[in-house]
Design a protein around this motif. Structure first.
Motif, PDB file in Angstrom:
ATOM      1  N   UNK A  80       0.824  -1.202   0.000  1.00 35.40           N
ATOM      2  CA  UNK A  80       0.000   0.000   0.000  1.00 35.40           C
ATOM      3  C   UNK A  80       0.865   1.261   0.000  1.00 35.40           C
ATOM      4  N   UNK A  81       2.059   1.166   0.540  1.00 36.79           N
ATOM      5  CA  UNK A  81       2.938   2.340   0.629  1.00 36.79           C
ATOM      6  C   UNK A  81       3.588   2.674  -0.714  1.00 36.79           C
ATOM      7  N   UNK A  82       3.769   1.709  -1.590  1.00 32.35           N
ATOM      8  CA  UNK A  82       4.446   1.954  -2.873  1.00 32.35           C
ATOM      9  C   UNK A  82       3.677   2.954  -3.741  1.00 32.35           C
ATOM     10  N   UNK A  83       2.366   2.800  -3.961  1.00 27.70           N
ATOM     11  CA  UNK A  83       1.653   3.808  -4.767  1.00 27.70           C
ATOM     12  C   UNK A  83       1.694   5.200  -4.141  1.00 27.70           C
ATOM     13  N   UNK A  84       1.654   5.274  -2.828  1.00 30.06           N
ATOM     14  CA  UNK A  84       1.726   6.566  -2.155  1.00 30.06           C
ATOM     15  C   UNK A  84       3.075   7.221  -2.448  1.00 30.06           C
ATOM     16  N   UNK A  85       4.137   6.454  -2.425  1.00 30.99           N
ATOM     17  CA  UNK A  85       5.473   6.986  -2.722  1.00 30.99           C
ATOM     18  C   UNK A  85       5.560   7.451  -4.172  1.00 30.99           C
ATOM     19  N   UNK A  86       4.941   6.711  -5.083  1.00 33.94           N
ATOM     20  CA  UNK A  86       4.964   7.104  -6.492  1.00 33.94           C
ATOM     21  C   UNK A  86       4.208   8.415  -6.714  1.00 33.94           C
ATOM     22  N   UNK A  87       3.065   8.567  -6.075  1.00 32.46           N
ATOM     23  CA  UNK A  87       2.281   9.798  -6.207  1.00 32.46           C
ATOM     24  C   UNK A  87       3.055  10.969  -5.605  1.00 32.46           C
ATOM     25  N   UNK A  88       3.696  10.739  -4.483  1.00 35.84           N
ATOM     26  CA  UNK A  88       4.485  11.795  -3.852  1.00 35.84           C
ATOM     27  C   UNK A  88       5.627  12.227  -4.754  1.00 35.84           C
ATOM     28  N   UNK A  89       6.300  11.276  -5.372  1.00 33.26           N
ATOM     29  CA  UNK A  89       7.398  11.587  -6.290  1.00 33.26           C
ATOM     30  C   UNK A  89       6.888  12.398  -7.481  1.00 33.26           C
ATOM     31  N   UNK A  90       5.748  12.007  -8.022  1.00 30.53           N
ATOM     32  CA  UNK A  90       5.174  12.727  -9.162  1.00 30.53           C
ATOM     33  C   UNK A  90       4.770  14.144  -8.752  1.00 30.53           C
ATOM     34  N   UNK A  91       4.203  14.276  -7.564  1.00 26.51           N
ATOM     35  CA  UNK A  91       3.789  15.592  -7.077  1.00 26.51           C
ATOM     36  C   UNK A  91       5.000  16.516  -6.925  1.00 26.51           C
ATOM     37  N   UNK A  92       6.119  15.997  -6.436  1.00 27.43           N
ATOM     38  CA  UNK A  92       7.336  16.800  -6.281  1.00 27.43           C
ATOM     39  C   UNK A  92       7.829  17.273  -7.644  1.00 27.43           C
ATOM     40  N   UNK A  99       6.007  17.719 -10.316  1.00 27.85           N
ATOM     41  CA  UNK A  99       5.048  18.706 -10.816  1.00 27.85           C
ATOM     42  C   UNK A  99       5.284  20.071 -10.174  1.00 27.85           C
ATOM     43  N   UNK A 100       5.573  20.088  -8.899  1.00 27.97           N
ATOM     44  CA  UNK A 100       5.868  21.351  -8.218  1.00 27.97           C
ATOM     45  C   UNK A 100       7.121  21.981  -8.813  1.00 27.97           C
ATOM     46  N   UNK A 101       8.144  21.161  -9.055  1.00 24.95           N
ATOM     47  CA  UNK A 101       9.378  21.667  -9.649  1.00 24.95           C
ATOM     48  C   UNK A 101       9.134  22.176 -11.068  1.00 24.95           C
ATOM     49  N   UNK A 102       8.312  21.485 -11.847  1.00 23.01           N
ATOM     50  CA  UNK A 102       7.988  21.938 -13.195  1.00 23.01           C
ATOM     51  C   UNK A 102       7.291  23.298 -13.153  1.00 23.01           C
ATOM     52  N   UNK A 103       6.299  23.441 -12.303  1.00 23.50           N
ATOM     53  CA  UNK A 103       5.588  24.722 -12.191  1.00 23.50           C
ATOM     54  C   UNK A 103       6.543  25.849 -11.782  1.00 23.50           C
ATOM     55  N   UNK A 104       7.440  25.554 -10.859  1.00 19.90           N
ATOM     56  CA  UNK A 104       8.399  26.563 -10.408  1.00 19.90           C
ATOM     57  C   UNK A 104       9.340  26.969 -11.542  1.00 19.90           C
ATOM     58  N   UNK A 105       9.860  25.992 -12.278  1.00 23.55           N
ATOM     59  CA  UNK A 105      10.773  26.296 -13.382  1.00 23.55           C
ATOM     60  C   UNK A 105      10.074  27.073 -14.497  1.00 23.55           C
ATOM     61  N   UNK A 106       8.841  26.715 -14.802  1.00 24.55           N
ATOM     62  CA  UNK A 106       8.085  27.472 -15.806  1.00 24.55           C
ATOM     63  C   UNK A 106       7.876  28.916 -15.344  1.00 24.55           C
ATOM     64  N   UNK A 107       7.543  29.083 -14.073  1.00 25.50           N
ATOM     65  CA  UNK A 107       7.327  30.435 -13.543  1.00 25.50           C
ATOM     66  C   UNK A 107       8.618  31.249 -13.612  1.00 25.50           C
ATOM     67  N   UNK A 108       9.746  30.646 -13.264  1.00 27.10           N
ATOM     68  CA  UNK A 108      11.037  31.342 -13.310  1.00 27.10           C
ATOM     69  C   UNK A 108      11.333  31.818 -14.727  1.00 27.10           C
ATOM     70  N   UNK A 109      11.159  30.939 -15.715  1.00 30.55           N
ATOM     71  CA  UNK A 109      11.469  31.321 -17.096  1.00 30.55           C
ATOM     72  C   UNK A 109      10.475  32.350 -17.630  1.00 30.55           C
TER      73      UNK A 109
END
Length: 182
Positions: free
Chosen positions: A53-65, A67-77
């Motif tokens: 049960x913990x593996x999918x939670x870890x995958x979603x957390x990794x994807x969310x991180x 996505x946050x980095x992508x949004x930040x990099x787009x905003x910077x540029x």
């Protein structure tokens, strides 16, 4: 374990602590020993289920991180592109650094890193980015570009200037939108 303590002394100390705990908390029992192989199998199965049960939670957390980095990099540029445009409009950049028909936007993304000469101040360059951020989805510094003359949803860069950036990833975000539409 205390320095210089023998195995026998450690065992005696542990037994004394357990006796004191039993006197202090008479209703509490601590049973960690498994008396049958069946109990051990049941405990192992429960641990496997929890881990699965913990593996999918870890995958979603990794994807969310990411996505946050992508949004930040787009905003910077995008902020850097806007700052370049504002500098052109304010007359801080001009002459040979601004192409006719560019609408005041940089010719390419690298211009924001390399910088442009500031009007009226020889030798002083205005830089808008330290480096081009890495796209966390494609793990590359290659971004999709749109010029001012392109359609808003265009996936092909016209080459006139850099008006907007987007990721080249075709992945789907946790909210169901395409990353390239951000």
């Amino acid at each position: 374990m205390r320095p210089g303590e023998s195995e026998l002394a450690r065992t005696r100390r542990a037994r004394r602590i357990v006796r004191e705990l039993a006197v202090t908390y008479p209703d509490v029992r601590c049973e960690l020993d498994f008396t049958t192989p069946f109990e051990l199998i049941v405990a192992t199965v429960i641990l496997v289920i929890i881990a699965a049960a913990a593996i999918p939670v870890a995958e979603v957390t990794s994807k969310r991180v990411k996505e946050i980095e992508l949004r930040r990099n787009l905003r910077i540029m995008r902020d850097a592109i806007d700052n370049y445009k504002n500098a052109v409009d304010a007359g801080l950049i001009g002459g040979m650094d601004v192409e006719l028909g560019s609408e005041g936007y940089p010719e390419e993304l690298e211009t924001l890193v390399e910088g442009v000469d500031q009007v009226g101040t020889p030798g002083k360059k205005l830089r808008f980015l330290r480096r081009i951020p890495i796209d966390p989805m494609t793990k590359s510094t290659e971004w999709g570009l749109r010029s001012y003359q392109d359609k808003p949803d265009s996936m092909f860069w016209g080459g006139q200037n850099v008006y907007d950036v987007y990721t080249r990833s075709q992945g789907i975000a946790l909210d169901g939108t395409k990353y390239s539409d951000w």
